[in-house]
Design a protein around this motif. Structure first.
Motif, PDB file in Angstrom:
ATOM      1  N   MET A 184     114.936  45.524  36.808  1.00 51.46           N
ATOM      2  CA  MET A 184     114.049  44.425  36.418  1.00 51.46           C
ATOM      3  C   MET A 184     114.885  43.208  36.021  1.00 51.46           C
ATOM      4  O   MET A 184     115.872  43.346  35.304  1.00 51.46           O
ATOM      5  N   PRO A 185     114.530  41.981  36.463  1.00 54.88           N
ATOM      6  CA  PRO A 185     115.294  40.788  36.088  1.00 54.88           C
ATOM      7  C   PRO A 185     115.346  40.606  34.579  1.00 54.88           C
ATOM      8  O   PRO A 185     114.424  40.977  33.853  1.00 54.88           O
ATOM      9  N   ASP A 186     116.470  40.005  34.121  1.00 51.00           N
ATOM     10  CA  ASP A 186     116.656  39.817  32.686  1.00 51.00           C
ATOM     11  C   ASP A 186     115.541  38.984  32.068  1.00 51.00           C
ATOM     12  O   ASP A 186     115.135  39.228  30.922  1.00 51.00           O
ATOM     13  N   ARG A 187     115.043  37.996  32.792  1.00 51.39           N
ATOM     14  CA  ARG A 187     114.013  37.120  32.235  1.00 51.39           C
ATOM     15  C   ARG A 187     112.739  37.909  31.924  1.00 51.39           C
ATOM     16  O   ARG A 187     112.120  37.735  30.868  1.00 51.39           O
ATOM     17  N   ARG A 188     112.355  38.797  32.815  1.00 46.45           N
ATOM     18  CA  ARG A 188     111.155  39.593  32.585  1.00 46.45           C
ATOM     19  C   ARG A 188     111.360  40.565  31.427  1.00 46.45           C
ATOM     20  O   ARG A 188     110.440  40.823  30.644  1.00 46.45           O
ATOM     21  N   GLY A 237      99.280  56.233  25.619  1.00 43.50           N
ATOM     22  CA  GLY A 237     100.183  55.565  26.545  1.00 43.50           C
ATOM     23  C   GLY A 237     100.673  56.496  27.635  1.00 43.50           C
ATOM     24  O   GLY A 237     100.877  56.080  28.789  1.00 43.50           O
ATOM     25  N   ASP A 238     100.886  57.764  27.305  1.00 43.24           N
ATOM     26  CA  ASP A 238     101.312  58.735  28.305  1.00 43.24           C
ATOM     27  C   ASP A 238     100.224  58.976  29.346  1.00 43.24           C
ATOM     28  O   ASP A 238     100.515  59.219  30.511  1.00 43.24           O
ATOM     29  N   VAL A 239      98.968  58.924  28.908  1.00 45.72           N
ATOM     30  CA  VAL A 239      97.857  59.239  29.800  1.00 45.72           C
ATOM     31  C   VAL A 239      97.445  58.030  30.623  1.00 45.72           C
ATOM     32  O   VAL A 239      97.269  58.114  31.850  1.00 45.72           O
ATOM     33  N   PHE A 240      97.308  56.874  29.991  1.00 41.04           N
ATOM     34  CA  PHE A 240      96.746  55.708  30.667  1.00 41.04           C
ATOM     35  C   PHE A 240      97.771  54.628  30.999  1.00 41.04           C
ATOM     36  O   PHE A 240      97.440  53.637  31.650  1.00 41.04           O
ATOM     37  N   GLY A 241      99.008  54.774  30.519  1.00 42.63           N
ATOM     38  CA  GLY A 241     100.035  53.762  30.767  1.00 42.63           C
ATOM     39  C   GLY A 241     100.213  52.857  29.569  1.00 42.63           C
ATOM     40  O   GLY A 241      99.226  52.389  28.987  1.00 42.63           O
ATOM     41  N   GLU A 242     101.493  52.607  29.202  1.00 45.57           N
ATOM     42  CA  GLU A 242     101.752  51.833  27.985  1.00 45.57           C
ATOM     43  C   GLU A 242     101.282  50.385  28.102  1.00 45.57           C
ATOM     44  O   GLU A 242     100.826  49.799  27.123  1.00 45.57           O
ATOM     45  N   ARG A 243     101.354  49.800  29.288  1.00 43.29           N
ATOM     46  CA  ARG A 243     100.900  48.409  29.416  1.00 43.29           C
ATOM     47  C   ARG A 243      99.403  48.304  29.149  1.00 43.29           C
ATOM     48  O   ARG A 243      98.953  47.407  28.427  1.00 43.29           O
ATOM     49  N   ALA A 288     105.178  40.088  32.399  1.00 45.85           N
ATOM     50  CA  ALA A 288     106.493  40.720  32.311  1.00 45.85           C
ATOM     51  C   ALA A 288     106.477  42.249  32.266  1.00 45.85           C
ATOM     52  O   ALA A 288     107.491  42.866  32.576  1.00 45.85           O
ATOM     53  N   VAL A 289     105.373  42.871  31.848  1.00 47.15           N
ATOM     54  CA  VAL A 289     105.372  44.330  31.683  1.00 47.15           C
ATOM     55  C   VAL A 289     104.768  44.971  32.925  1.00 47.15           C
ATOM     56  O   VAL A 289     103.615  44.690  33.264  1.00 47.15           O
ATOM     57  N   PRO A 290     105.514  45.827  33.628  1.00 45.39           N
ATOM     58  CA  PRO A 290     104.983  46.446  34.850  1.00 45.39           C
ATOM     59  C   PRO A 290     103.921  47.483  34.522  1.00 45.39           C
ATOM     60  O   PRO A 290     104.006  48.193  33.523  1.00 45.39           O
ATOM     61  N   ALA A 291     102.910  47.558  35.378  1.00 46.03           N
ATOM     62  CA  ALA A 291     101.892  48.594  35.236  1.00 46.03           C
ATOM     63  C   ALA A 291     102.415  49.876  35.864  1.00 46.03           C
ATOM     64  O   ALA A 291     103.269  49.857  36.739  1.00 46.03           O
TER      65      ALA A 291
END
Length: 539
Positions: free
Chosen positions: A1-5, A67-73, A182-185
């Motif tokens: 992942m790029p540093d900016r993100r 977060g483990d079940v549905f995703g942290e984002r 910035a946070v990937p799904a």
């Protein structure tokens, strides 16, 4: 992942947790203003604080597993958005009952937001960069605790207590924009993953029972079903929770953790200590404003040395504990803090800040700074590395639950002490109808002052003396609980075989963001291994 993100993701996690920390510490300063505007007396003030702690403490473990079940984002975004929406409802609450309900929802969304913030960092940052990112996150969490009382005092004094909640909205909007950018799904977790909703419900209502009983008791008495019904029903639900967790295929609380000595003793010490701390922070701010006549901003400034000492000394004492082991720090640290609390018994209605309150606060803060990081490290070091996240989550939940129950219990005790002292002061004193009205109102508030212009000088002095007596009773209980924590630490803690760096545990629940992600793959403290120092957890 790029540093900016990655930087933007770190900023999102910081801002989300910053809002929660800022709000939690600012609300305590606003309690007298809330009572003056919406009423409710001491019980209302207790519920404004306790409703939030009840939801947060009982739901934070199950919130971490979502977060483990549905995703942290997804979970982090829902937590942030929900916290912001409910903050707006708090800001426009027309009554104390509506505000308490909204504070409960705030706690529920905080239980989603807080552990998911750490999970976001674990998901975004590679292993070799994660320690620095978590360090920045914890530092800004500590800054929120520093400026919260100041910001709260300023807003209450210059505008309104309602702005404490409304000011969250811009931060929430910016945080959601950063998350989207910035946070990937990621896909939902495995189909077999389960959320322990029943365990969460049993915990929530089990804790709500004794809290409701203790807050209602001064109003309706022990004989009322409103008291003994919840007092019996709550513990019964908690026993049912333990039975259910032992048999659940996906328990919210792995009870096997409590078979480990330091984990059990450390959490018992956490319960007693943080019960005392919850009482202290709740009563001290009320006393300074309601009895000693401090303005909200002055009360916020008065408590600044406590947080500054904690923020500056926690890592230094953590380094010493890394070399010497946590046991002595977990013993003598709380005893020092308890001595600082005992010095607060010198406070009266005319507070001498430099000669009485400040020395007590400094000694109290030094004791806490010696305790919180070693306590966090000792609890984590006794759990397997794969369970470090859930161990931290349990410890954080216990700290919040301790404050919840202690604040509820101390209200009943100090109300009884206030009434007893006031009756003794007014025995044989003839009271006018106006005097009786003022006395009845004072009894509902407990910590208060009465102007001689509203009642006679004798009534005014009696209320003042009774308020000081009630405050001293609460501080005696707090000091005893903190000291008991120190004795538990000295008697029960063993210096661990697996070393968890105290220095990296920041300030535990009081300075720096606590590590309360209830997930087996995330924790921020570091452990010494043959190959070097690495973050806990399976990544």
């Amino acid at each position: 992942m790029p540093d900016r993100r990655k930087r933007l993701a770190l900023l999102a996690a910081i801002m989300g947790s910053f809002v929660v920390g800022l709000d939690a510490t600012a609300v305590n300063v606003a309690l007298p203003a809330i009572r003056a505007d919406l009423g409710g007396g001491l019980a209302g003030q207790q519920w404004v604080s306790n409703a939030y702690l009840l939801a947060l403490g009982s739901l934070i473990l199950v919130g971490g597993s979502l977060g483990d079940v549905f995703g942290e984002r997804r979970v982090f975004s829902i937590g942030v958005a929900g916290f912001g929406l409910v903050s707006l409802l708090c800001a426009v609450a027309p009554s104390i009952e509506v505000l308490v309900a909204c504070r409960t929802l705030q706690g529920a969304f905080g239980a989603l937001l807080t552990p998911s913030a750490l999970a976001v960092l674990v998901a975004v940052f590679p292993k070799n960069e994660r320690g620095a990112a978590i360090g920045s996150w914890t530092a800004w969490g500590g800054i929120a605790t520093v400026i919260g009382p100041l910001a709260g005092g300023f807003l209450v004094q210059t505008v309104s207590w309602r702005l404490i909640f409304a000011v969250n909205i811009p931060f929430v909007v910016i945080t959601l924009m950063l998350v989207a950018r910035a946070v990937p799904a990621r896909d939902r977790g495995a189909a077999h993953a389960r959320v322990d909703w029943l365990g969460a419900a049993l915990t929530f209502f089990g804790l709500a029972g004794p809290v409701l009983a203790l807050i209602r008791q001064p109003v309706v008495g022990w004989s009322s079903f409103q008291v003994w019904g919840p007092a019996l029903g709550g513990p019964a639900l908690l026993l049912l929770f333990v039975w259910y967790e032992r048999r659940s295929p996906a328990p919210m609380l792995p009870l096997d953790l409590f078979k480990r000595r330091n984990f059990t003793v450390g959490n018992l010490q956490t319960f007693t200590m943080y019960g005392g701390l919850g009482i202290t922070f709740f009563l001290l701010v009320l006393f300074l404003q309601e009895v000693a006549g401090y303005r909200p901003l002055e009360a916020g400034v008065a408590l600044m040395p406590l947080t500054l000492v904690m923020f500056s000394l926690s890592k230094r004492t953590g380094r010493l504990a890394d070399r010497l082991g946590p046991r002595l720090f977990m013993g003598f640290g709380p005893l020092t803090a308890a001595l600082g609390l005992a010095l607060m018994l010198r406070l009266d209605a005319h507070v001498s800040y430099l000669t009485v309150l400040l020395p007590a606060l400094l000694l109290f803060a030094i004791g806490l700074a010696c305790t919180v990081a070693p306590l966090t490290a000792a609890v984590l070091s006794d759990a397997e590395e794969s369970n470090a996240g859930i161990a931290s989550g349990v410890n954080n939940a216990i700290a919040r639950i301790a404050g919840l129950l202690a604040i509820a219990a101390v209200g009943a005790v100090i109300s009884a002490q206030f009434t007893s002292s006031l009756n003794a002061q007014l025995a044989g004193v003839p009271l006018t109808a106006q005097d009786r009205t003022v006395v009845a109102q004072a009894r509902s508030q407990t910590l208060t002052s009465v102007s001689p212009s509203r009642a006679g000088t004798q009534v005014s002095l009696a209320v003042q003396i009774a308020s000081v007596d009630a405050f001293h009773t609460g501080i005696e209980i707090a000091s005893s609980l903190v000291a008991l924590g120190g004795l538990i630490g000295l008697a029960g803690i063993r210096n661990p075989r697996r070393v968890v760096q105290c220095e990296d545990c920041a300030g535990g629940q009081l300075a720096g963001q606590p590590l309360d992600a209830a997930r087996p793959r995330a924790s921020g403290c570091a452990t010494k291994t043959p190959s070097g120092v690495q973050p806990h957890g399976r990544v």
